[in-house]
Scaffold this motif. Structure first.
Motif, PDB file in Angstrom:
ATOM      1  N   UNK B  15      -3.562 -19.926  35.253  1.00 51.70           N
ATOM      2  CA  UNK B  15      -3.328 -18.780  36.123  1.00 51.70           C
ATOM      3  C   UNK B  15      -4.605 -18.407  36.877  1.00 51.70           C
ATOM      4  N   UNK B  16      -4.474 -18.030  38.136  1.00 52.34           N
ATOM      5  CA  UNK B  16      -5.624 -17.539  38.878  1.00 52.34           C
ATOM      6  C   UNK B  16      -6.503 -18.594  39.530  1.00 52.34           C
ATOM      7  N   UNK B  45       5.898 -14.066  39.973  1.00 54.01           N
ATOM      8  CA  UNK B  45       5.912 -13.347  41.232  1.00 54.01           C
ATOM      9  C   UNK B  45       5.854 -14.345  42.394  1.00 54.01           C
ATOM     10  N   UNK B  47       4.770 -15.744  45.909  1.00 53.40           N
ATOM     11  CA  UNK B  47       3.528 -15.566  46.658  1.00 53.40           C
ATOM     12  C   UNK B  47       3.440 -16.371  47.935  1.00 53.40           C
ATOM     13  N   UNK B  50       4.475 -14.851  51.477  1.00 54.86           N
ATOM     14  CA  UNK B  50       3.547 -13.860  52.026  1.00 54.86           C
ATOM     15  C   UNK B  50       2.216 -14.505  52.422  1.00 54.86           C
ATOM     16  N   UNK B 223     -12.117 -23.353  45.175  1.00 56.25           N
ATOM     17  CA  UNK B 223     -13.303 -22.489  45.075  1.00 56.25           C
ATOM     18  C   UNK B 223     -14.582 -23.296  44.912  1.00 56.25           C
ATOM     19  N   UNK B 282     -14.777 -22.761  48.919  1.00 52.53           N
ATOM     20  CA  UNK B 282     -14.557 -21.333  48.749  1.00 52.53           C
ATOM     21  C   UNK B 282     -14.590 -20.693  50.124  1.00 52.53           C
ATOM     22  N   UNK B 283     -13.539 -19.989  50.483  1.00 55.23           N
ATOM     23  CA  UNK B 283     -13.462 -19.422  51.824  1.00 55.23           C
ATOM     24  C   UNK B 283     -13.745 -17.922  51.787  1.00 55.23           C
ATOM     25  N   UNK B 284     -14.696 -17.513  52.588  1.00 51.42           N
ATOM     26  CA  UNK B 284     -15.029 -16.091  52.651  1.00 51.42           C
ATOM     27  C   UNK B 284     -14.251 -15.454  53.800  1.00 51.42           C
ATOM     28  N   UNK B 285     -12.940 -15.375  53.640  1.00 52.94           N
ATOM     29  CA  UNK B 285     -12.116 -14.809  54.707  1.00 52.94           C
ATOM     30  C   UNK B 285     -11.953 -13.308  54.486  1.00 52.94           C
ATOM     31  N   UNK B 286     -11.858 -12.568  55.593  1.00 52.74           N
ATOM     32  CA  UNK B 286     -11.663 -11.116  55.491  1.00 52.74           C
ATOM     33  C   UNK B 286     -10.359 -10.808  54.777  1.00 52.74           C
ATOM     34  N   UNK B 287      -9.303 -11.476  55.206  1.00 53.65           N
ATOM     35  CA  UNK B 287      -8.020 -11.371  54.529  1.00 53.65           C
ATOM     36  C   UNK B 287      -7.662 -12.784  54.120  1.00 53.65           C
ATOM     37  N   UNK B 288      -7.280 -12.964  52.858  1.00 56.99           N
ATOM     38  CA  UNK B 288      -6.879 -14.307  52.488  1.00 56.99           C
ATOM     39  C   UNK B 288      -5.417 -14.479  52.857  1.00 56.99           C
TER      40      UNK B 288
END
Lengths: 383, 304
Positions: B15-16, B45, B47, B50, B223, B282-288
């Motif tokens: 998970x995760x 859930x 995902x 979305x 990541x 690893x992506x440093x996106x404002x919104x993933x």
């Protein structure tokens, strides 16, 4: 709040969705209690090697294991209490329970040798949760520890965990089994035959679905379980009372990932609905914002500062440019995390204090790492 | 094109670690190859929809993007569909399966949720056809439950076959087992990230896959921090005390340690898991969201 909980409660239950570092947090909380003089046990029901990892132990059986002084010494720690750990062995806990409640040796053997028993005891929904709670209850009653920290399995709904005993008990209740199995059960016959099953329209239909063989094994299992229900029932009631009572506290663990925050909000609402008080929330793995420190953030300023410190600005891209990129990326992540923590705080109406654990540069899987987690943990925004 | 030619892709991992992200990226990568894609999420859930910027699907198959459909496979609905296939008449189904006590009883059937979920996947992969009688889906991408459950999920047919030797369930389990073990049809992928526990679980998971003789797919190391700073640079920076370099020092220290971990676990994974590996930065996106998934799709598609 968290400090008081670890000092005074007998049971701390860590809940939260998978992948948020719940096992690490559970172990860290037990470590804090042990450092402060309590005899603390952390119990995980995760089948993987997570807890063993986080305590630097190669394996953990179904036995309570003390974390040795030399491990503490190696991490530069001097506990005034004791830290113990164990991983729940599902099968063994079931066997113990059957031993305890079986009305006769014959009945006990019937169950333990039932072909379905093994699959049931390890595969039945709610079984893991039930046995964890059972174990917590047993440990608390035995009184060998000042504090038991329970690391729960990742469930879709926080209440799956609390409802597990009820669901399991429904299954074993007289009514359900008697109604389904009719006369066969009343006669207490263990060697159920097809003839007995065949008398019911519902069972006939079910048999088309599952096959007669499976149904027979199931029936045999249920018959054998008769007489054990009361013992189970009492035990489950007492366990639930312990967990929702004054002696216990729930801690909700999450990460600042938007998806896990959604789940944590949902958990918080569910717990509230069933009148379970959350003592604290812990947001794990939060990025530290480099912009909190004063200083250069764009490449030309960084280049000047590097020159001033006589650090060569080499490489491709130049060091100053790579630093600018990294500072920007980290601050974007930190801002994203901050927004999520705020959202979590607001969505739960500030009902409990939030504690933040920064995302550590190194990976946490030993006592020193756990201690670093505790040292870095702080209350969110002072409110 | 070894793995992307297969129809069923099962995405597994702790998970995760980003299973849903990899699932969504594989869907986009298959879309770029003009494939008709179905995403099946067998998770608590939903995902994927979305992540791609579409509303959730629920238990019905819905289109979420150009040539991508998705469905959230839940035990209750899958159970109804499966039972209806067996008993055929809704009245009988209602009388028997909707009965409260029967429901209790069915809970005791080991792995029943997994059986019905896998049954639904089997139907989409093997049975479902378009108007021309060809398989309806070119690619079915299954976001599997997290590791512990993931292993028992994939083991379900075998477990049941050990318990039961006759009846309709045996026939169905054999079919599901045939699908899961067919290397021309199925690929089992493992997702992990460069940290101790996810890597341990990936190693365990891969061992289970090998032991169950399931067809292997790719290993996705999510990541992943690229090597950005040399040891010299890190050391020199760490020894400075100029206030103007505060943010730089923190950033370089964090990145530096993460790049070490990435290199360390990448090497360990290459030693311990014999699977072709895809590194996902690893992506440093404002919104993933969609944009980030598109970038990952490019990476996973390149190596398909």
């Amino acid at each position: 709040m968290l400090g008081e909980v670890l000092e005074s409660r007998r049971v701390v239950v860590c809940v939260g969705s998978g992948g948020v570092g719940k096992t690490t947090v559970s172990a860290a909380l037990a470590l804090r209690a042990a450092m402060n003089g309590r005899k603390a046990l952390v119990l995980t029901i995760d089948p993987a090697r997570r807890l063993a990892n986080s305590l630097g132990l190669p394996t953990l059986g179904n036995v309570e294991t003390r974390i040795g002084e030399e491990r503490f010494a190696a991490a530069g720690l001097k506990p005034s209490g004791e830290l113990w750990a164990m991983t729940l062995d599902l099968r063994r806990t079931w066997d113990d329970l059957i031993e305890r409640y079986a009305p006769s040796a014959e009945r006990r053997e019937t169950i333990l040798h039932n072909r379905l028993y093994q699959a049931l005891s390890t595969g039945l929904a709610g079984s893991l949760e039930y046995m964890a709670m059972e174990k917590v209850y047993e440990l608390e009653r035995a009184g060998g520890y000042d504090l038991v920290v329970l690391d729960t399995p990742p469930t879709a709904h926080a209440l799956d965990f609390l409802d597990a005993p009820n669901r399991l008990l429904d299954l074993f209740s007289h009514d359900a089994a008697r109604w389904l199995l009719g006369g066969a059960l009343g006669a207490g016959r263990v060697g159920l035959s097809l003839v007995h099953l065949g008398s019911s329209y519902i069972l006939k239909t079910l048999a088309r679905f599952t096959g007669v063989e499976l149904l027979q094994s199931l029936a045999e299992f249920f018959v054998a379980f008769q007489g054990m229900y009361d013992g189970f029932h009492e035990r489950a009631k007492a366990t639930k009372a312990l967990l929702s009572g004054e002696k216990s506290a729930f801690v909700l663990v999450t990460s600042p990932n938007p998806l896990t925050v959604d789940e944590a909000v949902f958990f918080a609402h569910e717990l509230k609905r069933s009148e379970i008080h959350v003592a604290a929330g812990i947001v794990n793995r939060v990025h530290e914002n480099p912009l909190w420190q004063p200083g250069a953030t764009d490449a030309p300023d960084i280049a000047r500062a590097l020159a001033h410190e006589r650090v060569p600005n080499d490489g491709r891209p130049f060091l100053s440019e790579r630093l600018e990129t990294t500072v920007t990326e980290l601050s974007v992540l930190a801002q994203r995390d901050e927004r999520e923590i705020e959202r979590f705080h607001e969505a739960t109406g500030g009902a409990f204090a939030l504690h933040v654990v920064p995302r550590l540069a190194r990976d946490v899987h030993d006592l020193a790492g756990l201690w670093q987690v505790l040292e870095a943990m702080h209350e969110h925004g002072g409110g | 094109m070894v793995w992307s030619s297969r129809r069923l892709h099962i995405v597994t991992g702790k998970g995760g670690v980003g299973k849903s992200t990899v699932t969504a990226a594989l869907a986009l990568a298959a879309q770029r190859e003009k494939k008709r894609v179905l995403v099946c999420e067998v998770t608590a859930k939903e995902r994927v929809a979305s992540l791609l910027g579409a509303p959730d699907c629920g238990p019905e198959v819905k289109r979420i993007d150009e040539s991508i459909w998705s469905v959230h496979v839940r035990p209750a609905e899958a159970m109804r569909e499966y039972a209806l296939m067996v008993v055929r008449f809704r009245a009988i189904y209602n009388a028997v399966f909707e009965n409260r006590l029967v429901r209790y009883f069915l809970r005791a059937v080991p792995s029943l949720p997994e059986i019905v979920e896998l049954g639904k996947v089997w139907w989409h992969v093997v049975k479902e056809q378009d108007e021309e009688g060809k398989p309806r889906w070119d690619a079915v991408i299954l976001d599997a439950p997290a590791t512990g459950h993931g292993i028992s999920f994939l083991r379900t047919p075998r477990t049941i076959l050990e318990l039961v030797s006759e009846g309709p369930m045996v026939r169905d389990m054999k079919r599901m087992q045939a699908m899961l073990t067919d290397p021309a049809l199925t690929a089992i992928h493992v997702v992990t990230m460069p940290e101790e526990m996810p890597v341990n679980e990936a190693v365990d998971l891969h061992q289970a896959i090998v032991e169950m003789q399931l067809p292997e797919g790719r290993l996705f190391l999510n990541h992943h921090f690229e090597r950005r700073f040399s040891a010299d640079e890190r050391q020199t920076l760490a020894s400075t005390d100029d206030g103007a370099l505060g943010p730089s020092r923190l950033a370089a220290r964090y990145w530096g340690e993460r790049q070490d971990l990435s290199a360390h676990y990448e090497a360990r994974l290459r030693r311990e898991i014999e699977l072709p590996m895809t590194l996902i930065p690893y992506l440093a996106a404002k919104e993933f969201g969609r944009a980030a998934v598109e970038r990952i799709a490019e990476i996973v598609g390149r190596e398909g």
